[in-house]
Design a protein around this motif. Structure first.
Motif, PDB file in Angstrom:
ATOM      1  N   MET A 182      42.935  43.517  30.193  1.00 21.44           N
ATOM      2  CA  MET A 182      42.877  42.080  30.088  1.00 21.44           C
ATOM      3  C   MET A 182      43.723  41.420  31.167  1.00 21.44           C
ATOM      4  SD  MET A 182      42.897  41.482  25.943  1.00 21.44           S
ATOM      5  CE  MET A 182      43.291  39.778  26.136  1.00 21.44           C
ATOM      6  N   ILE A 183      44.897  42.007  31.413  1.00 22.39           N
ATOM      7  CA  ILE A 183      45.784  41.441  32.429  1.00 22.39           C
ATOM      8  C   ILE A 183      45.061  41.390  33.770  1.00 22.39           C
ATOM      9  CG2 ILE A 183      47.952  41.768  33.684  1.00 22.39           C
ATOM     10  CD1 ILE A 183      48.936  43.328  31.140  1.00 22.39           C
ATOM     11  N   ASP A 184      44.440  42.502  34.126  1.00 23.43           N
ATOM     12  CA  ASP A 184      43.725  42.605  35.395  1.00 23.43           C
ATOM     13  C   ASP A 184      42.588  41.581  35.475  1.00 23.43           C
ATOM     14  OD1 ASP A 184      43.293  43.902  37.930  1.00 23.43           O
ATOM     15  OD2 ASP A 184      41.536  44.862  37.029  1.00 23.43           O
ATOM     16  N   GLY A 185      41.836  41.442  34.400  1.00 23.58           N
ATOM     17  CA  GLY A 185      40.708  40.507  34.380  1.00 23.58           C
ATOM     18  C   GLY A 185      41.148  39.071  34.591  1.00 23.58           C
ATOM     19  N   TYR A 186      42.191  38.658  33.877  1.00 15.47           N
ATOM     20  CA  TYR A 186      42.689  37.295  34.043  1.00 15.47           C
ATOM     21  C   TYR A 186      43.208  37.067  35.466  1.00 15.47           C
ATOM     22  CZ  TYR A 186      42.326  36.184  29.076  1.00 15.47           C
ATOM     23  OH  TYR A 186      41.855  35.926  27.813  1.00 15.47           O
ATOM     24  N   ALA A 187      43.966  38.034  35.972  1.00 16.60           N
ATOM     25  CA  ALA A 187      44.534  37.884  37.316  1.00 16.60           C
ATOM     26  C   ALA A 187      43.436  37.792  38.369  1.00 16.60           C
ATOM     27  CB  ALA A 187      45.477  39.044  37.622  1.00 16.60           C
ATOM     28  N   LYS A 188      42.435  38.651  38.262  1.00 18.96           N
ATOM     29  CA  LYS A 188      41.359  38.646  39.252  1.00 18.96           C
ATOM     30  C   LYS A 188      40.544  37.360  39.217  1.00 18.96           C
ATOM     31  CE  LYS A 188      40.813  43.547  40.008  1.00 18.96           C
ATOM     32  NZ  LYS A 188      40.051  44.745  39.735  1.00 18.96           N
ATOM     33  N   ASN A 189      40.565  36.681  38.071  1.00 15.94           N
ATOM     34  CA  ASN A 189      39.848  35.414  37.964  1.00 15.94           C
ATOM     35  C   ASN A 189      40.748  34.220  38.260  1.00 15.94           C
ATOM     36  OD1 ASN A 189      37.112  36.138  37.267  1.00 15.94           O
ATOM     37  ND2 ASN A 189      37.992  37.010  35.407  1.00 15.94           N
ATOM     38  N   GLY A 190      41.944  34.499  38.775  1.00 17.22           N
ATOM     39  CA  GLY A 190      42.834  33.432  39.200  1.00 17.22           C
ATOM     40  C   GLY A 190      43.660  32.800  38.101  1.00 17.22           C
ATOM     41  N   ASP A 191      43.611  33.344  36.896  1.00 16.45           N
ATOM     42  CA  ASP A 191      44.380  32.794  35.778  1.00 16.45           C
ATOM     43  C   ASP A 191      45.634  33.645  35.586  1.00 16.45           C
ATOM     44  OD1 ASP A 191      45.352  31.581  33.526  1.00 16.45           O
ATOM     45  OD2 ASP A 191      43.515  31.826  32.339  1.00 16.45           O
ATOM     46  N   ILE A 192      46.549  33.532  36.537  1.00 13.02           N
ATOM     47  CA  ILE A 192      47.742  34.370  36.523  1.00 13.02           C
ATOM     48  C   ILE A 192      48.670  34.012  35.362  1.00 13.02           C
ATOM     49  CG2 ILE A 192      49.174  33.011  38.104  1.00 13.02           C
ATOM     50  CD1 ILE A 192      48.784  36.827  38.185  1.00 13.02           C
ATOM     51  N   ALA A 193      48.641  32.757  34.927  1.00 16.31           N
ATOM     52  CA  ALA A 193      49.496  32.348  33.808  1.00 16.31           C
ATOM     53  C   ALA A 193      49.091  33.084  32.535  1.00 16.31           C
ATOM     54  CB  ALA A 193      49.430  30.840  33.617  1.00 16.31           C
ATOM     55  N   THR A 194      47.799  33.163  32.257  1.00 15.98           N
ATOM     56  CA  THR A 194      47.337  33.893  31.073  1.00 15.98           C
ATOM     57  C   THR A 194      47.588  35.389  31.238  1.00 15.98           C
ATOM     58  OG1 THR A 194      45.662  32.210  30.633  1.00 15.98           O
ATOM     59  CG2 THR A 194      45.361  34.353  29.564  1.00 15.98           C
ATOM     60  N   ALA A 195      47.372  35.906  32.449  1.00 14.01           N
ATOM     61  CA  ALA A 195      47.654  37.323  32.709  1.00 14.01           C
ATOM     62  C   ALA A 195      49.121  37.614  32.399  1.00 14.01           C
ATOM     63  CB  ALA A 195      47.330  37.684  34.159  1.00 14.01           C
ATOM     64  N   ARG A 196      50.005  36.730  32.811  1.00 17.42           N
ATOM     65  CA  ARG A 196      51.446  36.917  32.560  1.00 17.42           C
ATOM     66  C   ARG A 196      51.745  36.870  31.070  1.00 17.42           C
ATOM     67  NH1 ARG A 196      56.352  36.796  35.724  1.00 17.42           N
ATOM     68  NH2 ARG A 196      57.959  37.148  34.192  1.00 17.42           N
ATOM     69  N   ARG A 197      51.100  35.944  30.329  1.00 18.93           N
ATOM     70  CA  ARG A 197      51.324  35.864  28.883  1.00 18.93           C
ATOM     71  C   ARG A 197      50.867  37.142  28.187  1.00 18.93           C
ATOM     72  NH1 ARG A 197      49.850  30.532  29.662  1.00 18.93           N
ATOM     73  NH2 ARG A 197      47.722  30.835  28.928  1.00 18.93           N
ATOM     74  N   VAL A 198      49.716  37.669  28.597  1.00 14.48           N
ATOM     75  CA  VAL A 198      49.231  38.921  28.011  1.00 14.48           C
ATOM     76  C   VAL A 198      50.202  40.053  28.342  1.00 14.48           C
ATOM     77  CG1 VAL A 198      47.377  40.645  28.044  1.00 14.48           C
ATOM     78  CG2 VAL A 198      46.814  38.206  28.000  1.00 14.48           C
ATOM     79  N   PHE A 199      50.659  40.109  29.602  1.00 11.94           N
ATOM     80  CA  PHE A 199      51.614  41.118  30.030  1.00 11.94           C
ATOM     81  C   PHE A 199      52.892  41.049  29.198  1.00 11.94           C
ATOM     82  CE2 PHE A 199      55.299  42.213  32.706  1.00 11.94           C
ATOM     83  CZ  PHE A 199      55.013  43.540  32.986  1.00 11.94           C
ATOM     84  N   GLU A 200      53.405  39.834  29.013  1.00 13.86           N
ATOM     85  CA  GLU A 200      54.635  39.646  28.239  1.00 13.86           C
ATOM     86  C   GLU A 200      54.448  40.006  26.766  1.00 13.86           C
ATOM     87  OE1 GLU A 200      57.613  39.054  29.416  1.00 13.86           O
ATOM     88  OE2 GLU A 200      56.953  38.713  31.482  1.00 13.86           O
TER      89      GLU A 200
END
Length: 178
Positions: free
Chosen positions: A1-19
């Motif tokens: 999920m982190i990768d998917g959000y980041a690749k779609n430019g939603d780094i904030a959501t990727a960071r929340r999932v990571f955290e």
């Protein structure tokens, strides 16, 4: 999920999932995806966040590998922080590989920085003198950088060096794999 959000430019959501990943479940893979996600979003101003994520790895007992350093060099390079990227490469605890050096040279090309490109090539030459094998394709990339700056004689000189070393052009690929 982190990768998917980041690749779609939603780094904030990727960071929340990571955290939200429990500390015991975070591993080199999840950290790599997060650092790489910041590289994807370098144009969005997430350089500081990428650097922060990289620096936290040690706190969690993870040792950065060549891919992590490659991502960081790419992140800094894309953001135009070529001197920082160069200093990072020189200070790495392991010898930089062709992908790391190629990311730095690619950033030099993007930002039309022939002086930094020459510094990188000098580093490559030093590494070669220490018997660290590197791909001669860096000479072609430097030739391209010179050509973009309309320094035609230098561009031709790099192509001649490439040919004189008996090197051959290989087919390109689009994926950055460190």
């Amino acid at each position: 999920m982190i990768d998917g959000y980041a690749k779609n430019g939603d780094i904030a959501t990727a960071r929340r999932v990571f955290e939200s990943v429990p500390e015991g479940l975070k591993n080199v893979g999840t950290w790599t995806i997060m650092v790489d996600g910041y590289v994807t979003c370098a144009h969005g101003g997430f350089v500081d966040e990428g650097l922060e994520t990289f620096s936290k790895m040690e706190k969690y007992g993870l040792t950065a590998n060549i891919k992590h350093y490659g991502c960081l060099v790419d992140l800094l390079g894309r953001a135009g922080k070529l001197q920082d990227a160069f200093n990072l490469v020189k200070g790495m605890p392991m010898a930089p590989n062709d992908r790391v050096l190629g990311a730095l040279l690619g950033a030099c090309r993007i930002h039309s920085d022939t002086i930094m490109a020459e510094n990188v090539l000098e580093l490559v030459s030093k590494l070669n003198s220490y018997h660290v094998a590197h791909d001669d394709a860096h000479y072609l990339l430097l030739s391209s950088i010179y050509a973009a700056s309309e320094r035609w004689e230098m561009a031709e000189g790099m192509r001649l060096v490439f040919s004189a070393r008996g090197s051959k052009k290989t087919a390109g690929h689009s994926a950055l794999m460190f």
